[in-house]
Design a protein around this motif. Structure first.
Motif, PDB file in Angstrom:
ATOM      1  N   HIS A  76     -69.026  -7.812  -4.374  1.00  0.00           N
ATOM      2  CA  HIS A  76     -68.992  -6.387  -4.693  1.00  0.00           C
ATOM      3  C   HIS A  76     -67.882  -6.085  -5.701  1.00  0.00           C
ATOM      4  CE1 HIS A  76     -71.836  -5.780  -1.447  1.00  0.00           C
ATOM      5  NE2 HIS A  76     -71.080  -6.576  -0.722  1.00  0.00           N
ATOM      6  N   PRO A  77     -68.212  -6.093  -7.002  1.00  0.00           N
ATOM      7  CA  PRO A  77     -67.195  -5.829  -8.030  1.00  0.00           C
ATOM      8  C   PRO A  77     -66.962  -4.332  -8.225  1.00  0.00           C
ATOM      9  CG  PRO A  77     -69.281  -6.296  -9.082  1.00  0.00           C
ATOM     10  CD  PRO A  77     -69.495  -6.474  -7.598  1.00  0.00           C
ATOM     11  N   CYS A  78     -65.733  -3.984  -8.537  1.00  0.00           N
ATOM     12  CA  CYS A  78     -65.419  -2.618  -8.936  1.00  0.00           C
ATOM     13  C   CYS A  78     -65.763  -2.505 -10.418  1.00  0.00           C
ATOM     14  CB  CYS A  78     -63.935  -2.318  -8.712  1.00  0.00           C
ATOM     15  SG  CYS A  78     -63.458  -0.688  -9.343  1.00  0.00           S
ATOM     16  N   LEU A  79     -66.531  -1.530 -10.774  1.00  0.00           N
ATOM     17  CA  LEU A  79     -66.948  -1.353 -12.167  1.00  0.00           C
ATOM     18  C   LEU A  79     -65.891  -0.665 -13.020  1.00  0.00           C
ATOM     19  CD1 LEU A  79     -70.670  -0.345 -11.559  1.00  0.00           C
ATOM     20  CD2 LEU A  79     -69.734  -2.613 -12.061  1.00  0.00           C
ATOM     21  N   ASN A  84     -62.682  -7.530  -7.206  1.00  0.00           N
ATOM     22  CA  ASN A  84     -63.925  -7.865  -6.518  1.00  0.00           C
ATOM     23  C   ASN A  84     -63.656  -7.877  -5.025  1.00  0.00           C
ATOM     24  OD1 ASN A  84     -66.021  -8.681  -8.579  1.00  0.00           O
ATOM     25  ND2 ASN A  84     -64.244  -9.832  -9.276  1.00  0.00           N
ATOM     26  N   PHE A  85     -64.695  -7.588  -4.227  1.00  0.00           N
ATOM     27  CA  PHE A  85     -64.531  -7.495  -2.788  1.00  0.00           C
ATOM     28  C   PHE A  85     -65.643  -8.233  -2.060  1.00  0.00           C
ATOM     29  CE2 PHE A  85     -62.631  -3.898  -4.879  1.00  0.00           C
ATOM     30  CZ  PHE A  85     -61.358  -3.877  -4.333  1.00  0.00           C
ATOM     31  N   LYS A  86     -65.301  -8.788  -0.890  1.00  0.00           N
ATOM     32  CA  LYS A  86     -66.287  -9.467  -0.046  1.00  0.00           C
ATOM     33  C   LYS A  86     -67.259  -8.477   0.574  1.00  0.00           C
ATOM     34  CE  LYS A  86     -63.749 -13.409   1.811  1.00  0.00           C
ATOM     35  NZ  LYS A  86     -63.277 -14.010   3.057  1.00  0.00           N
ATOM     36  N   HIS A  87     -66.748  -7.316   0.965  1.00  0.00           N
ATOM     37  CA  HIS A  87     -67.539  -6.350   1.722  1.00  0.00           C
ATOM     38  C   HIS A  87     -67.665  -5.040   0.961  1.00  0.00           C
ATOM     39  CE1 HIS A  87     -67.153  -9.061   5.107  1.00  0.00           C
ATOM     40  NE2 HIS A  87     -65.865  -9.092   4.879  1.00  0.00           N
ATOM     41  N   LYS A  88     -68.832  -4.444   1.037  1.00  0.00           N
ATOM     42  CA  LYS A  88     -69.066  -3.164   0.375  1.00  0.00           C
ATOM     43  C   LYS A  88     -68.149  -2.070   0.920  1.00  0.00           C
ATOM     44  CE  LYS A  88     -72.716  -0.082  -1.166  1.00  0.00           C
ATOM     45  NZ  LYS A  88     -72.299  -0.137  -2.561  1.00  0.00           N
ATOM     46  N   ARG A  89     -67.865  -2.114   2.222  1.00  0.00           N
ATOM     47  CA  ARG A  89     -66.978  -1.096   2.807  1.00  0.00           C
ATOM     48  C   ARG A  89     -65.571  -1.180   2.222  1.00  0.00           C
ATOM     49  NH1 ARG A  89     -67.615  -4.934   6.881  1.00  0.00           N
ATOM     50  NH2 ARG A  89     -65.685  -5.894   7.527  1.00  0.00           N
ATOM     51  N   THR A  90     -65.129  -2.390   1.875  1.00  0.00           N
ATOM     52  CA  THR A  90     -63.812  -2.547   1.257  1.00  0.00           C
ATOM     53  C   THR A  90     -63.828  -2.000  -0.163  1.00  0.00           C
ATOM     54  OG1 THR A  90     -63.567  -4.562   2.568  1.00  0.00           O
ATOM     55  CG2 THR A  90     -61.928  -4.175   0.862  1.00  0.00           C
ATOM     56  N   LEU A  91     -64.913  -2.242  -0.896  1.00  0.00           N
ATOM     57  CA  LEU A  91     -65.067  -1.655  -2.233  1.00  0.00           C
ATOM     58  C   LEU A  91     -65.065  -0.140  -2.145  1.00  0.00           C
ATOM     59  CD1 LEU A  91     -65.669  -1.616  -5.268  1.00  0.00           C
ATOM     60  CD2 LEU A  91     -68.093  -1.943  -4.690  1.00  0.00           C
ATOM     61  N   ASN A  92     -65.803   0.409  -1.188  1.00  0.00           N
ATOM     62  CA  ASN A  92     -65.841   1.867  -1.021  1.00  0.00           C
ATOM     63  C   ASN A  92     -64.455   2.436  -0.742  1.00  0.00           C
ATOM     64  OD1 ASN A  92     -68.583   1.844  -1.452  1.00  0.00           O
ATOM     65  ND2 ASN A  92     -69.106   1.919   0.716  1.00  0.00           N
ATOM     66  N   SER A  93     -63.695   1.771   0.105  1.00  0.00           N
ATOM     67  CA  SER A  93     -62.333   2.207   0.409  1.00  0.00           C
ATOM     68  C   SER A  93     -61.468   2.138  -0.843  1.00  0.00           C
ATOM     69  CB  SER A  93     -61.752   1.324   1.512  1.00  0.00           C
ATOM     70  OG  SER A  93     -60.420   1.663   1.760  1.00  0.00           O
ATOM     71  N   HIS A  94     -61.594   1.073  -1.607  1.00  0.00           N
ATOM     72  CA  HIS A  94     -60.861   0.910  -2.864  1.00  0.00           C
ATOM     73  C   HIS A  94     -61.197   2.051  -3.826  1.00  0.00           C
ATOM     74  CE1 HIS A  94     -59.542  -0.925  -6.668  1.00  0.00           C
ATOM     75  NE2 HIS A  94     -60.766  -0.691  -7.121  1.00  0.00           N
ATOM     76  N   LYS A  98     -58.059   4.151  -4.928  1.00  0.00           N
ATOM     77  CA  LYS A  98     -57.530   3.826  -6.256  1.00  0.00           C
ATOM     78  C   LYS A  98     -58.141   4.658  -7.383  1.00  0.00           C
ATOM     79  CE  LYS A  98     -54.854   0.658  -4.680  1.00  0.00           C
ATOM     80  NZ  LYS A  98     -53.441   0.917  -4.523  1.00  0.00           N
ATOM     81  N   HIS A  99     -59.398   5.038  -7.226  1.00  0.00           N
ATOM     82  CA  HIS A  99     -60.084   5.748  -8.311  1.00  0.00           C
ATOM     83  C   HIS A  99     -60.501   7.159  -7.918  1.00  0.00           C
ATOM     84  CE1 HIS A  99     -60.053   1.958 -10.424  1.00  0.00           C
ATOM     85  NE2 HIS A  99     -60.787   1.376  -9.488  1.00  0.00           N
ATOM     86  N   GLU A 100     -60.126   7.563  -6.675  1.00  0.00           N
ATOM     87  CA  GLU A 100     -60.418   8.902  -6.163  1.00  0.00           C
ATOM     88  C   GLU A 100     -61.888   9.267  -6.283  1.00  0.00           C
ATOM     89  OE1 GLU A 100     -57.646  11.620  -7.939  1.00  0.00           O
ATOM     90  OE2 GLU A 100     -55.934  10.556  -7.115  1.00  0.00           O
TER      91      GLU A 100
END
Length: 103
Positions: A76-79, A84-94, A98-100
């Protein structure tokens, strides 16, 4: 390990904590699944991880453990940045922190 059944507890911020190994979970159901698969004495854990030694009650859970914990598969990469993240929930939290943005 004691012979008493592990107790499920909740901290003030609704994080669910395992009384045996002190792992934290966001959902009570995740903690229950963890307790059943790792600490439940009714179904003894007999599938051991060759990397860290943790035991699981079946081969499927052991494979999932190895994939989640020991393989650095980050799907799950941040665009907006290079993370990059293993879990979608971690990307969502990021994304929120970080990007509000909502993930």
């Amino acid at each position: 390990q004691s012979s008493a059944r592990p107790i499920l507890q909740t901290s003030n911020n609704e994080e669910h904590i395992c009384n045996v190994c002190h792992k934290h979970y966001n959902h009570r159901q995740s903690l229950r699944k963890h307790v059943r698969s790792v600490h439940d004495e009714v179904r003894p854990a007999k599938f051991n991880c060759a990397i860290c030694g943790i035991s699981h009650t079946d081969r499927h859970r052991l494979r999932a453990h190895i994939q989640d914990v020991h393989r650095s598969v980050q799907r799950h990469p941040c665009l907006l940045c290079v993370k990059n993240f293993k879990h979608k929930r971690t990307l969502n939290s990021h994304m929120k922190k970080k990007h509000e943005m909502e993930g």
